[in-house]
Design a protein around this motif. Structure first.
Motif, PDB file in Angstrom:
ATOM      1  N   ILE A  93       0.826  -1.176  -0.012  1.00 48.09           N
ATOM      2  CA  ILE A  93      -0.228  -0.142  -0.006  1.00 48.09           C
ATOM      3  C   ILE A  93       0.622   1.279   0.290  1.00 48.09           C
ATOM      4  CG2 ILE A  93      -1.850   1.516   1.542  1.00 48.09           C
ATOM      5  CD1 ILE A  93      -2.630  -1.134  -0.361  1.00 48.09           C
ATOM      6  N   GLY A  94       1.940   0.671   0.798  1.00 45.32           N
ATOM      7  CA  GLY A  94       3.007   2.503   0.984  1.00 45.32           C
ATOM      8  C   GLY A  94       3.914   2.515  -0.871  1.00 45.32           C
ATOM      9  N   LEU A  95       4.301   1.071  -1.153  1.00 41.78           N
ATOM     10  CA  LEU A  95       4.273   1.592  -2.873  1.00 41.78           C
ATOM     11  C   LEU A  95       3.250   2.100  -3.394  1.00 41.78           C
ATOM     12  CD1 LEU A  95       6.077  -1.876  -2.735  1.00 41.78           C
ATOM     13  CD2 LEU A  95       7.673   0.763  -2.750  1.00 41.78           C
ATOM     14  N   ALA A  96       2.311   2.411  -3.660  1.00 40.88           N
ATOM     15  CA  ALA A  96       0.980   2.204  -4.059  1.00 40.88           C
ATOM     16  C   ALA A  96       0.761   3.650  -4.031  1.00 40.88           C
ATOM     17  CB  ALA A  96       0.054   0.990  -4.541  1.00 40.88           C
ATOM     18  N   LEU A  97       0.753   4.037  -2.825  1.00 40.03           N
ATOM     19  CA  LEU A  97       0.646   6.043  -2.548  1.00 40.03           C
ATOM     20  C   LEU A  97       1.659   6.319  -3.004  1.00 40.03           C
ATOM     21  CD1 LEU A  97      -0.792   5.181   1.266  1.00 40.03           C
ATOM     22  CD2 LEU A  97      -1.671   6.167  -0.839  1.00 40.03           C
ATOM     23  N   GLU A  98       2.888   6.057  -3.329  1.00 38.39           N
ATOM     24  CA  GLU A  98       4.302   5.764  -4.098  1.00 38.39           C
ATOM     25  C   GLU A  98       3.897   6.808  -5.447  1.00 38.39           C
ATOM     26  OE1 GLU A  98       8.121   8.501  -3.750  1.00 38.39           O
ATOM     27  OE2 GLU A  98       6.221   8.423  -2.195  1.00 38.39           O
ATOM     28  N   GLU A  99       3.448   5.602  -5.799  1.00 40.54           N
ATOM     29  CA  GLU A  99       3.636   5.290  -7.245  1.00 40.54           C
ATOM     30  C   GLU A  99       1.884   6.341  -7.976  1.00 40.54           C
ATOM     31  OE1 GLU A  99       3.512   1.293  -8.402  1.00 40.54           O
ATOM     32  OE2 GLU A  99       5.204   1.070  -7.544  1.00 40.54           O
ATOM     33  N   GLY A 100       1.178   6.776  -6.630  1.00 41.32           N
ATOM     34  CA  GLY A 100       0.570   7.419  -6.997  1.00 41.32           C
ATOM     35  C   GLY A 100      -1.126   6.681  -7.790  1.00 41.32           C
ATOM     36  N   HIS A 101      -1.121   5.298  -7.471  1.00 38.66           N
ATOM     37  CA  HIS A 101      -2.754   4.563  -7.944  1.00 38.66           C
ATOM     38  C   HIS A 101      -4.150   4.808  -6.933  1.00 38.66           C
ATOM     39  CE1 HIS A 101      -0.697   1.908 -10.500  1.00 38.66           C
ATOM     40  NE2 HIS A 101       0.365   1.636  -8.992  1.00 38.66           N
ATOM     41  N   PHE A 102      -3.358   5.581  -5.868  1.00 38.07           N
ATOM     42  CA  PHE A 102      -4.571   5.955  -5.071  1.00 38.07           C
ATOM     43  C   PHE A 102      -4.512   6.442  -4.266  1.00 38.07           C
ATOM     44  CE2 PHE A 102      -4.019   1.151  -4.143  1.00 38.07           C
ATOM     45  CZ  PHE A 102      -3.391   1.619  -3.122  1.00 38.07           C
TER      46      PHE A 102
END
Length: 501
Positions: A93-102
């Motif tokens: 989740i932390g990585l997906a936030l960093e990548e702008g997915h949500f």
């Protein structure tokens, strides 16, 4: 074909040489400022409390300073890490936030319009990703992974039908349903399973290989459980966070995310983003039956532990007694050698563990139904659906066959010795609802007396150990099965059978 475990056993000293396998470097405790005598005292206290701890690894300042595995658990075996999976999910989740997915404040319902009930409660509509991370979803009751593993319909749809008792963002209630939904929305946002998403971003850079992650009916990793990985992989998760998200000079997790994930976000002061927080600044990833990584960030240290212990509350006080104090105390002369000697004893097959007491006494060499030929018993109707039990003995083995509606299931147990084979036995209700087909089982049989045969089945990649007692009387059999630890029933009802002609 059966495989004698004694022929394959790894010498205790060999278990300490895993550098090439897990990529971690080793050092003496004293060279890293760790008091080896404190570790000895910790192991002694664990034994005195009759706590069934299977593995221990301690890492400090870039080096593994202690590692030990109780027999028959080994460094190279994967392990069911249970809810430790939640802390791996937090990384995704932390990585997906960093990548702008949500974003953290995105509404959960926005990801699954097709799975929503006809009428969406205002509270459900308000639930955010951050509410999932902090286990403040407003659910009326907790949902365990064991419950959902027995359900073949959509877990995503089931999530949206869990009754709400409060406003999301309010009260803390630990529930694996929240972790599942994090995995589901990550898959919806990225087009990949949680496992596939983490593999190139985190698992491969950490040198984690051979891991598997279960998949639910919707094609989604559970998020809160179902991850099988080695003890060293559990340790690496902790080390990465102790190093603020940096691994071998490369940043794998944002530093801000590590800080946010490992601080408390709930009023009770105990939970971050899928990490448990401690009053002294430490934090931990925890799985049921004590699969545990404890991080001491101020000391650059991590402990990884696996076991079969009912509740971390039984072990955490012992950890608190010796750690982080062991990282501040100076080692005395000979402490490293004393620890090495303790570990050698701790890893022996006949190490003094409470459950082995029945095997430390001299068993009966023969029993009622020893001898050539096969003994088959027709079983009376029973809740397990067992139709027939069959026993076949040689001088060194007992081949046990259980037949139910799915067909025959076989375990080969050594007589007076241990044999390892892939498991074929049913019994998921005794194993936190996990089906352990194909998982290695280490089995031994002995006669407790002339009429009672005891088998022990150790599921060596899990916390579970089954004890089976077969009582023979003339042409009758009473079959008893129980497990050492479970979230549900600890035994089956006795099953009675009659010898077939």
């Amino acid at each position: 074909m059966s495989d004698s475990f004694s022929d394959r056993a790894v010498e205790p000293s060999a278990l300490l040489s895993g550098t090439a396998l897990d990529g971690l470097t080793r050092a003496k405790p004293s060279s890293m400022g760790v008091d080896a005598d404190a570790i000895v005292a910790f192991l002694n206290d664990v034994e005195a409390a009759n706590l069934d701890m299977h593995a221990l690894m301690i890492h400090r300042n870039g080096h593994v300073v202690t590692e030990a595995w109780r027999w028959p658990y080994r460094a190279e075996r994967p392990r069911n890490l249970h809810s430790v999976a939640k802390s791996f999910t937090a990384c995704a989740i932390g990585l997906a936030l960093e990548e702008g997915h949500f974003r953290l404040d995105d509404k959960v319902v926005s990801f699954f319009p097709e799975a929503l009930p006809e009428v969406v409660d205002d509270r459900l509509a308000a639930m955010t990703i951050e509410d999932l991370l902090t286990m403040r979803v407003g659910h009326e009751t907790t949902t365990s992974g064991a419950r959902w593993r027995g359900m073949g319909t959509s877990w995503t749809e089931a999530f949206f039908r869990i009754p709400l008792a409060g406003q999301p963002g309010g009260a803390f209630l630990y529930t694996s349903a929240a972790s599942y939904m994090l995995s589901a929305l990550l898959s919806r946002a990225t087009g990949e399973t949680l496992h596939d998403y983490l593999k190139p971003r985190l698992l491969e850079p950490l040198g984690i290989t051979g891991e598997t992650w279960d998949v639910g009916p919707d094609g989604i990793n559970p998020g809160g459980n179902g991850l099988w990985a080695k003890t060293a992989d559990l340790l690496k998760l902790g080390i990465l966070h102790a190093q603020n998200g940096v691994w071998e000079g490369k940043r794998l997790l944002p530093a801000a995310w590590v800080a946010d994930a490992t601080r408390s976000h709930v009023e009770s002061g105990r939970y971050g983003y899928h990490w448990w927080t401690h009053p002294d600044g430490a934090y931990s990833a925890r799985g049921v039956f004590v699969q545990l990584a404890v991080v001491f960030p101020e000391h650059g240290a991590t402990l990884a532990i696996t076991g079969a212990i009912k509740g971390s509350a039984k072990l955490l006080p012992l950890i608190d007694r010796y750690f982080p104090a062991a990282f501040d105390a100076a080692s005395k002369d000979g402490a490293d050698a004393r620890l090495e000697a303790k570990i050698v004893e701790w890893q022996k097959e006949d190490a003094p563990v409470a459950w082995k007491e029945g095997y430390l006494r001299q068993p009966q060499p023969k029993g009622t139904i020893d001898g050539s030929g096969v003994r088959r018993f027709a079983m009376e109707p029973n809740a397990q659906g067992i139709e027939e039990l069959q026993f076949e003995f040689t001088d060194s083995e007992c081949t046990f066959r259980l037949t139910d509606a799915d067909g025959p299931h076989v375990i080969v147990a050594g007589l007076g010795r241990w044999i390892e084979t892939p498991n074929e036995m049913p019994g998921s209700d005794l194993h936190h609802n996990y089906h352990l087909r194909g998982s290695p089982v280490v089995a031994r049989a002995c006669w407790l007396d002339a009429s009672r045969l005891q088998m022990t089945w150790i599921f060596a990649e899990t916390a579970f150990r089954d004890t089976i007692v077969c009582e023979f009387s003339e042409n009758k059999l009473v079959f008893k099965r129980e497990v050492n630890i479970n979230s549900g029933a600890l035994q089956h009802d006795d099953v009675t059978g009659t010898l077939r002609a």
